[in-house]
Design an enzyme around this catalytic site. Sequence first.
Site, PDB file in Angstrom:
ATOM      1  N   ARG A 122      18.020  27.265 -23.045  1.00 58.80           N
ATOM      2  CA  ARG A 122      17.089  27.225 -21.925  1.00 58.80           C
ATOM      3  C   ARG A 122      17.416  26.102 -20.963  1.00 58.80           C
ATOM      4  NH1 ARG A 122      11.829  27.354 -24.198  1.00 58.80           N
ATOM      5  NH2 ARG A 122      12.060  29.568 -23.875  1.00 58.80           N
ATOM      6  N   TYR A 123      17.895  25.006 -21.496  1.00 57.66           N
ATOM      7  CA  TYR A 123      18.191  23.838 -20.671  1.00 57.66           C
ATOM      8  C   TYR A 123      19.703  23.747 -20.464  1.00 57.66           C
ATOM      9  CZ  TYR A 123      13.457  22.456 -22.040  1.00 57.66           C
ATOM     10  OH  TYR A 123      12.101  22.404 -22.249  1.00 57.66           O
ATOM     11  N   ARG A 178       6.514  29.996 -33.839  1.00 54.55           N
ATOM     12  CA  ARG A 178       7.532  30.996 -34.197  1.00 54.55           C
ATOM     13  C   ARG A 178       7.067  31.913 -35.314  1.00 54.55           C
ATOM     14  NH1 ARG A 178      11.604  26.626 -33.860  1.00 54.55           N
ATOM     15  NH2 ARG A 178      11.535  26.417 -31.602  1.00 54.55           N
ATOM     16  N   ARG A 223      21.830  21.699 -23.615  1.00 55.71           N
ATOM     17  CA  ARG A 223      21.485  21.679 -25.039  1.00 55.71           C
ATOM     18  C   ARG A 223      20.958  23.030 -25.496  1.00 55.71           C
ATOM     19  NH1 ARG A 223      18.098  19.315 -21.649  1.00 55.71           N
ATOM     20  NH2 ARG A 223      15.870  19.032 -22.042  1.00 55.71           N
ATOM     21  N   CYS A 254       1.884  28.229 -36.104  1.00 57.48           N
ATOM     22  CA  CYS A 254       3.321  28.165 -35.817  1.00 57.48           C
ATOM     23  C   CYS A 254       3.696  28.998 -34.596  1.00 57.48           C
ATOM     24  CB  CYS A 254       4.130  28.637 -37.010  1.00 57.48           C
ATOM     25  SG  CYS A 254       5.904  28.640 -36.663  1.00 57.48           S
ATOM     26  N   ASP A 257       4.529  23.586 -23.340  1.00 57.75           N
ATOM     27  CA  ASP A 257       5.708  24.440 -23.295  1.00 57.75           C
ATOM     28  C   ASP A 257       5.281  25.635 -22.443  1.00 57.75           C
ATOM     29  OD1 ASP A 257       8.313  25.266 -23.874  1.00 57.75           O
ATOM     30  OD2 ASP A 257       8.145  24.494 -25.925  1.00 57.75           O
ATOM     31  N   CYS A 290      10.206  28.044 -44.419  1.00 62.53           N
ATOM     32  CA  CYS A 290       9.713  26.662 -44.372  1.00 62.53           C
ATOM     33  C   CYS A 290       9.154  26.317 -45.744  1.00 62.53           C
ATOM     34  CB  CYS A 290       8.605  26.518 -43.337  1.00 62.53           C
ATOM     35  SG  CYS A 290       9.155  26.896 -41.675  1.00 62.53           S
ATOM     36  N   LYS A 340       9.530  22.677 -21.569  1.00 61.32           N
ATOM     37  CA  LYS A 340       8.507  21.645 -21.763  1.00 61.32           C
ATOM     38  C   LYS A 340       8.201  20.944 -20.443  1.00 61.32           C
ATOM     39  CE  LYS A 340      10.194  20.755 -26.426  1.00 61.32           C
ATOM     40  NZ  LYS A 340      11.361  21.673 -26.407  1.00 61.32           N
ATOM     41  N   CYS A 369       2.590  26.597 -41.220  1.00 61.91           N
ATOM     42  CA  CYS A 369       1.524  26.068 -40.369  1.00 61.91           C
ATOM     43  C   CYS A 369       0.869  27.253 -39.682  1.00 61.91           C
ATOM     44  CB  CYS A 369       2.108  25.149 -39.304  1.00 61.91           C
ATOM     45  SG  CYS A 369       3.296  23.972 -39.977  1.00 61.91           S
ATOM     46  N   ASP A 408       0.571  26.058 -28.292  1.00 64.37           N
ATOM     47  CA  ASP A 408       1.095  27.218 -27.577  1.00 64.37           C
ATOM     48  C   ASP A 408       0.125  28.393 -27.678  1.00 64.37           C
ATOM     49  OD1 ASP A 408       3.473  26.020 -26.734  1.00 64.37           O
ATOM     50  OD2 ASP A 408       4.457  26.445 -28.651  1.00 64.37           O
TER      51      ASP A 408
HETATM   52  C1  LIG Z   1      12.302  21.687 -27.211  1.00 63.06           C
HETATM   53  C2  LIG Z   1      13.527  22.392 -26.921  1.00 63.06           C
HETATM   54  C3  LIG Z   1      14.734  21.711 -26.744  1.00 63.06           C
HETATM   55  C4  LIG Z   1      14.831  20.204 -26.833  1.00 63.06           C
HETATM   56  O1  LIG Z   1      14.140  19.606 -25.785  1.00 63.06           O
HETATM   57  P1  LIG Z   1      14.152  18.018 -25.596  1.00 63.06           P
HETATM   58  O2  LIG Z   1      13.174  17.760 -24.515  1.00 63.06           O
HETATM   59  O3  LIG Z   1      15.559  17.636 -25.251  1.00 63.06           O
HETATM   60  O4  LIG Z   1      13.740  17.423 -26.906  1.00 63.06           O
HETATM   61  C5  LIG Z   1      15.851  22.440 -26.460  1.00 63.06           C
HETATM   62  N1  LIG Z   1      15.802  23.787 -26.344  1.00 63.06           N
HETATM   63  C6  LIG Z   1      14.651  24.474 -26.488  1.00 63.06           C
HETATM   64  C7  LIG Z   1      14.666  25.953 -26.321  1.00 63.06           C
HETATM   65  C8  LIG Z   1      13.479  23.804 -26.794  1.00 63.06           C
HETATM   66  O5  LIG Z   1      12.337  24.490 -26.958  1.00 63.06           O
HETATM   67  S1  SF4 Z   2       5.540  24.812 -37.228  1.00 61.27           S
HETATM   68 FE1  SF4 Z   2       6.422  26.772 -37.931  1.00 61.27          FE
HETATM   69  S2  SF4 Z   2       8.604  26.357 -38.151  1.00 61.27           S
HETATM   70 FE2  SF4 Z   2       7.580  24.372 -38.112  1.00 61.27          FE
HETATM   71  S3  SF4 Z   2       7.190  23.860 -40.278  1.00 61.27           S
HETATM   72 FE3  SF4 Z   2       5.346  24.869 -39.488  1.00 61.27          FE
HETATM   73  S4  SF4 Z   2       5.626  27.013 -40.035  1.00 61.27           S
HETATM   74 FE4  SF4 Z   2       7.648  26.062 -40.170  1.00 61.27          FE
END
Ligand SMILES: *Cc1c(COP(=O)(O)O)cnc(C)c1O
Ligand code: SF4
Length: 412
Positions: A137-138, A159, A141, A157, A355, A150, A362, A154, A318
């Site tokens: 996305r960025y 995801r 990175r 979560c 986010d 996991c 973010k 949570c 989220d």
């Molecule tokens: C959070 C995240 C990152 C890392 O973001 P930083 O601000 O550099 O910590 C990179 N890629 C994705 C898709 C993210 O959600």
């Molecule tokens: S937030 Fe989601 S991915 Fe992270 S530890 Fe909890 S359940 Fe696992």
Amino acid sequence: MQSEQASSSKEEPPSAARLTSLKQFRAAGRGFWRDVSDSDWNDWHWQLKHRVTSLEQLQHLMPTLAPEEIAGAQFANHKLAMAITPYFFNLIDPADENCPIRRQVIPRIEETHTASWEMSDPCGEDSHSPVPGLVHRYPDRVLFLVTDRCAAYCRYCTRSRLVSNATGYDFHPEFDKQIAYIESHPEVRDVLLSGGDPLLFSDDKLEHLLARLRAIPHVEFLRIGTRIPIFLPQRITPALCAMLKKYHPLFVSVHSNHPRELTTEVRDALGRLADAGIPLGNQSVLLKHVNDDATVMKAHVQKLLLCRVKPYYVYQCDLIAGSAHLRTSVREGLEIMEQLRGHTTGYAVPTYVIDAPGGGGKVPINPEYVLCKNANRVLIRNYEGKVFEYPEAPDGTPTTTPPRQIEEPELV
Ligand SMILES: *Cc1c(COP(=O)(O)O)cnc(C)c1O
Ligand code: SF4
């Protein structure tokens, strides 16, 4: 002096005794598992094998379950599996339905209520995946999802569409494809391993992955996002730390939300990572009944520093489907941030982010400290609400006019 007194009495927590206990390190202890041997209890495989995963186990261990929790546990395996390590389970207060630990890991039926604005992939990760399990996305990175498992799950979560595989997402990342993508994208200098939890891998499997990434010349920086030090501190073995140490610069981001999660076991596990030269950050999610309180949040961030962890981000929850009962408002989040900045160590103050729904990434959200700015000056306020002027010439260079504090803000 007077204003200092006034502001400190304003900050006095409802109960000073409660605050002290929030800042104390306590062992989670054995609780229900008191007959288990030391070697079993301290073995992370034993902890994983004996996780609380069924309603029957939950009812046996905690007869005080609320009807909403019983219904939630029955439904959990269709949405996001329930799993709680014995170690973490012992932090739950069975007498308190709003126990901050309990709210995070015991399902409730409210998880089945989905508001129209909630989503299964609130951060639009799937639409930013050039190959499955990699989010780019960025510019420089990538987020590398390595597993869907996991140590515990949570309930909020972000995801949950893929984590635990309760909805049949069937996530089987092929590392070859993800690594090939990174190899062919020289702009990627930072790889963030997440999931699921990368520290659930064996030392060998994780090392193999780290070594492959380190072999890519343009990958400068590695990080691991994990909740294992909090859910399963037994996993942070000296052997794991010795292995991780070979792949510097490597940072680790942990995920803790409440001071009670920071036990002596967790403090020691984090200390082992820090001793291996790994800089530690923490990401919290702002959650109702968990940490939506400035007193709790302040105790938490200060305690993180005692564990050698820098509070990195605090996330607005989220818009994940079924999380409304855990969500707080952005206004409350801003009020909490207001009580941190300036009131405690700068290192202890995380960045509050949303986010952006749909995949904007973010976005930092701050209380407003710039009251107004024009070509000649910037009007700012400090953490106490005092107003100051920072003069600037029209071309941006500071003027010779001395800066001043303004008793009453003037309208510009
Ligand atoms: C959070 C995240 C990152 C890392 O973001 P930083 O601000 O550099 O910590 C990179 N890629 C994705 C898709 C993210 O959600
Ligand atoms: S937030 Fe989601 S991915 Fe992270 S530890 Fe909890 S359940 Fe696992």
